[in-house]
Design a protein around this motif. Structure first.
Motif, PDB file in Angstrom:
ATOM      1  N   ILE A  27       0.834  -1.210   0.000  1.00 18.69           N
ATOM      2  CA  ILE A  27       0.000   0.000   0.000  1.00 18.69           C
ATOM      3  C   ILE A  27       0.866   1.255   0.000  1.00 18.69           C
ATOM      4  N   VAL A  28       1.854   1.288   0.899  1.00 16.28           N
ATOM      5  CA  VAL A  28       2.721   2.460   1.024  1.00 16.28           C
ATOM      6  C   VAL A  28       3.520   2.692  -0.253  1.00 16.28           C
ATOM      7  N   ALA A  29       4.088   1.614  -0.811  1.00 15.39           N
ATOM      8  CA  ALA A  29       4.890   1.743  -2.035  1.00 15.39           C
ATOM      9  C   ALA A  29       4.040   2.265  -3.189  1.00 15.39           C
ATOM     10  N   ALA A  30       2.802   1.782  -3.286  1.00 14.84           N
ATOM     11  CA  ALA A  30       1.920   2.233  -4.366  1.00 14.84           C
ATOM     12  C   ALA A  30       1.596   3.713  -4.227  1.00 14.84           C
ATOM     13  N   VAL A  31       1.339   4.154  -2.986  1.00 17.18           N
ATOM     14  CA  VAL A  31       1.007   5.565  -2.757  1.00 17.18           C
ATOM     15  C   VAL A  31       2.222   6.456  -2.996  1.00 17.18           C
ATOM     16  N   LEU A  32       3.365   6.067  -2.424  1.00 16.95           N
ATOM     17  CA  LEU A  32       4.563   6.901  -2.539  1.00 16.95           C
ATOM     18  C   LEU A  32       5.085   6.945  -3.967  1.00 16.95           C
ATOM     19  N   ALA A  33       4.916   5.856  -4.717  1.00 19.03           N
ATOM     20  CA  ALA A  33       5.422   5.813  -6.092  1.00 19.03           C
ATOM     21  C   ALA A  33       4.709   6.821  -6.989  1.00 19.03           C
ATOM     22  N   THR A  34       3.483   7.210  -6.616  1.00 19.13           N
ATOM     23  CA  THR A  34       2.762   8.205  -7.406  1.00 19.13           C
ATOM     24  C   THR A  34       3.241   9.619  -7.103  1.00 19.13           C
ATOM     25  N   ARG A  35       3.968   9.791  -5.976  1.00 19.60           N
ATOM     26  CA  ARG A  35       4.424  11.103  -5.563  1.00 19.60           C
ATOM     27  C   ARG A  35       5.903  11.324  -5.836  1.00 19.60           C
ATOM     28  N   ARG A  36       6.689  10.240  -5.735  1.00 18.93           N
ATOM     29  CA  ARG A  36       8.129  10.341  -5.939  1.00 18.93           C
ATOM     30  C   ARG A  36       8.599   9.104  -6.689  1.00 18.93           C
ATOM     31  N   ASP A  37       9.728   9.218  -7.403  1.00 19.58           N
ATOM     32  CA  ASP A  37      10.256   8.045  -8.082  1.00 19.58           C
ATOM     33  C   ASP A  37      10.835   7.085  -7.047  1.00 19.58           C
ATOM     34  N   VAL A  38      10.733   5.783  -7.362  1.00 20.51           N
ATOM     35  CA  VAL A  38      11.157   4.752  -6.424  1.00 20.51           C
ATOM     36  C   VAL A  38      12.654   4.852  -6.138  1.00 20.51           C
ATOM     37  N   ILE A  39      13.440   5.174  -7.153  1.00 15.25           N
ATOM     38  CA  ILE A  39      14.889   5.310  -6.950  1.00 15.25           C
ATOM     39  C   ILE A  39      15.174   6.422  -5.946  1.00 15.25           C
ATOM     40  N   GLY A  40      14.394   7.502  -6.032  1.00 11.06           N
ATOM     41  CA  GLY A  40      14.564   8.587  -5.086  1.00 11.06           C
ATOM     42  C   GLY A  40      14.231   8.164  -3.666  1.00 11.06           C
ATOM     43  N   LEU A  41      13.203   7.312  -3.512  1.00  9.14           N
ATOM     44  CA  LEU A  41      12.833   6.823  -2.195  1.00  9.14           C
ATOM     45  C   LEU A  41      13.927   5.951  -1.589  1.00  9.14           C
ATOM     46  N   LEU A  42      14.670   5.248  -2.446  1.00  9.37           N
ATOM     47  CA  LEU A  42      15.706   4.339  -1.965  1.00  9.37           C
ATOM     48  C   LEU A  42      16.985   5.064  -1.564  1.00  9.37           C
ATOM     49  N   ARG A  43      17.117   6.336  -1.967  1.00  4.53           N
ATOM     50  CA  ARG A  43      18.332   7.077  -1.624  1.00  4.53           C
ATOM     51  C   ARG A  43      18.318   7.462  -0.148  1.00  4.53           C
ATOM     52  N   THR A  44      19.282   6.975   0.581  1.00  2.00           N
ATOM     53  CA  THR A  44      19.401   7.286   1.999  1.00  2.00           C
ATOM     54  C   THR A  44      20.853   7.587   2.339  1.00  2.00           C
ATOM     55  N   ARG A  45      21.038   8.556   3.205  1.00  2.68           N
ATOM     56  CA  ARG A  45      22.402   8.892   3.628  1.00  2.68           C
ATOM     57  C   ARG A  45      22.889   7.965   4.736  1.00  2.68           C
ATOM     58  N   LYS A  46      21.975   7.265   5.366  1.00  2.00           N
ATOM     59  CA  LYS A  46      22.329   6.395   6.485  1.00  2.00           C
ATOM     60  C   LYS A  46      21.667   5.019   6.326  1.00  2.00           C
ATOM     61  N   PRO A  47      22.120   4.214   5.357  1.00  2.00           N
ATOM     62  CA  PRO A  47      21.475   2.909   5.136  1.00  2.00           C
ATOM     63  C   PRO A  47      21.559   1.999   6.356  1.00  2.00           C
ATOM     64  N   GLY A  48      22.691   2.044   7.071  1.00  2.00           N
ATOM     65  CA  GLY A  48      22.830   1.208   8.262  1.00  2.00           C
ATOM     66  C   GLY A  48      21.803   1.541   9.320  1.00  2.00           C
ATOM     67  N   LEU A  49      21.569   2.835   9.546  1.00  2.00           N
ATOM     68  CA  LEU A  49      20.569   3.253  10.521  1.00  2.00           C
ATOM     69  C   LEU A  49      19.150   2.891  10.071  1.00  2.00           C
ATOM     70  N   GLN A  50      18.903   2.981   8.761  1.00  2.00           N
ATOM     71  CA  GLN A  50      17.584   2.597   8.258  1.00  2.00           C
ATOM     72  C   GLN A  50      17.310   1.120   8.529  1.00  2.00           C
ATOM     73  N   VAL A  51      18.307   0.275   8.281  1.00  2.00           N
ATOM     74  CA  VAL A  51      18.138  -1.161   8.522  1.00  2.00           C
ATOM     75  C   VAL A  51      17.989  -1.435  10.016  1.00  2.00           C
ATOM     76  N   LEU A  52      18.813  -0.775  10.842  1.00  2.00           N
ATOM     77  CA  LEU A  52      18.727  -0.969  12.290  1.00  2.00           C
ATOM     78  C   LEU A  52      17.357  -0.554  12.809  1.00  2.00           C
ATOM     79  N   ARG A  53      16.868   0.577  12.343  1.00  2.00           N
ATOM     80  CA  ARG A  53      15.555   1.051  12.773  1.00  2.00           C
ATOM     81  C   ARG A  53      14.468   0.043  12.409  1.00  2.00           C
ATOM     82  N   SER A  54      14.520  -0.462  11.190  1.00  2.00           N
ATOM     83  CA  SER A  54      13.519  -1.428  10.748  1.00  2.00           C
ATOM     84  C   SER A  54      13.623  -2.740  11.523  1.00  2.00           C
TER      85      SER A  54
END
Length: 300
Positions: free
Chosen positions: A53-80
């Motif tokens: 659901i979230v991916a479908a909604v966000l993909a209409t607002r921003r490109d998926v590649i842009g959503l995947l860009r993170t400055r802190k991938p390690g923190l994103q994984v740890l948070r999840s």
């Protein structure tokens, strides 16, 4: 006529209260499903449906590649990872304990934040903060009642949920300075789905009752809705204004517990939950200048 700033604040508060109603509905849906499914498939369904659901909604607002860009991938994984662990522990606890009791214990997570924010965020731990934490944890003891006719082991899982949620909240604060909330939200579902979806082929049993399918849809839908409403709320009003209204989650949990399961909270849950909430609200008031957009406090 209300000024634009005041109107936005009121809308933000309404969105916040609605968001935590969504989070309470996740818990209620998970508890309902626990009678027909084991906790791990419920967690997997929660993340997979929500992510779609979230991916479908966000993909209409921003490109998926842009959503995947993170400055802190390690923190994103740890948070999840923290959120998946908290969700799993919470869903197992909900299988055995009333909704209001689990929610009251898990709302000790801001107290955990008050303790660990010092070494991780460089915040000073003063005597007021330490006193509020001690009082708050006494409330957790009142709710879980160790030593009084035996504490149910599931209460320990609720405590673990609060501890892990505390780490999750601190990591969310750290990420707020580096990544937009949409990216963080996207990674929440992505990592959660990657970690839990592989178990579905081995543990999945096709439900026979239509009500179970409704529960499955609900746990994913409310997961996506709650997080999205939270982001919208923080766009309308400051985090310091919204944070106290996160405690409406406790009221929603009590209401859903009564309406859906017929569970009236006992006096110890009410007293302990009030102590935990009061301690958390005091911390929010005392440290409101330092509050940053929290992401999904108390959310599973």
């Amino acid at each position: 006529m209300r000024g634009t700033g005041e109107r936005d604040t009121l809308i933000g508060i309404a969105l916040m209260v609605s968001a935590v109603a969504g989070f309470a509905s996740i818990d209620a849906s998970a508890k309902f499903l626990s009678g027909a499914m084991s906790p791990l498939p419920i967690v997997a369904v929660r993340y997979l449906v929500s992510f779609v659901i979230v991916a479908a909604v966000l993909a209409t607002r921003r490109d998926v590649i842009g959503l995947l860009r993170t400055r802190k991938p390690g923190l994103q994984v740890l948070r999840s990872l923290c959120l998946v662990t908290a969700t799993m522990c919470s869903f197992v606890a909900l299988r055995y304990l009333p909704l209001a009791q689990v929610t009251s214990i898990t709302f000790a997570s801001p107290l955990v934040v008050a303790l660990i924010a010092g070494p991780l965020l460089g915040e000073r731990v003063g005597w007021r903060r330490a006193a509020a934490v001690l009082v708050g944890f006494s409330g957790v003891l009142v709710v879980s009642r160790p030593g009084v006719s035996g504490m149910h082991p599931a209460a320990l899982l609720a405590v673990v949920t609060a501890l892990v949620n505390g780490v999750y909240i601190v990591v969310t604060r750290m990420l707020a300075a580096h990544d937009p909330p949409e990216t963080t939200m996207f990674y929440t579902g992505l990592v959660g789905s990657v970690l839990t979806a592989p178990v579905l082929p081995f543990l999945w049993e096709t439900p026979a009752e239509p009500s179970t399918w409704i529960g499955i849809a609900s746990v994913g839908f409310f997961g996506a809705l709650g997080h999205w409403l939270l982001i919208l709320a923080h766009r309308r009003a400051p985090a310091s204004t919204l944070a106290p209204f996160a405690y409406a989650h406790l009221l929603w949990a009590v209401l859903l517990g009564v309406l859906v399961f017929g569970h009236l909270p006992d006096r110890w849950t009410v007293i302990g939950g009030a102590v935990v909430a009061a301690s958390g609200l005091y911390l929010l008031y005392h440290e409101r200048p330092r509050i940053t957009p929290p992401g999904e406090e108390g959310a599973v």
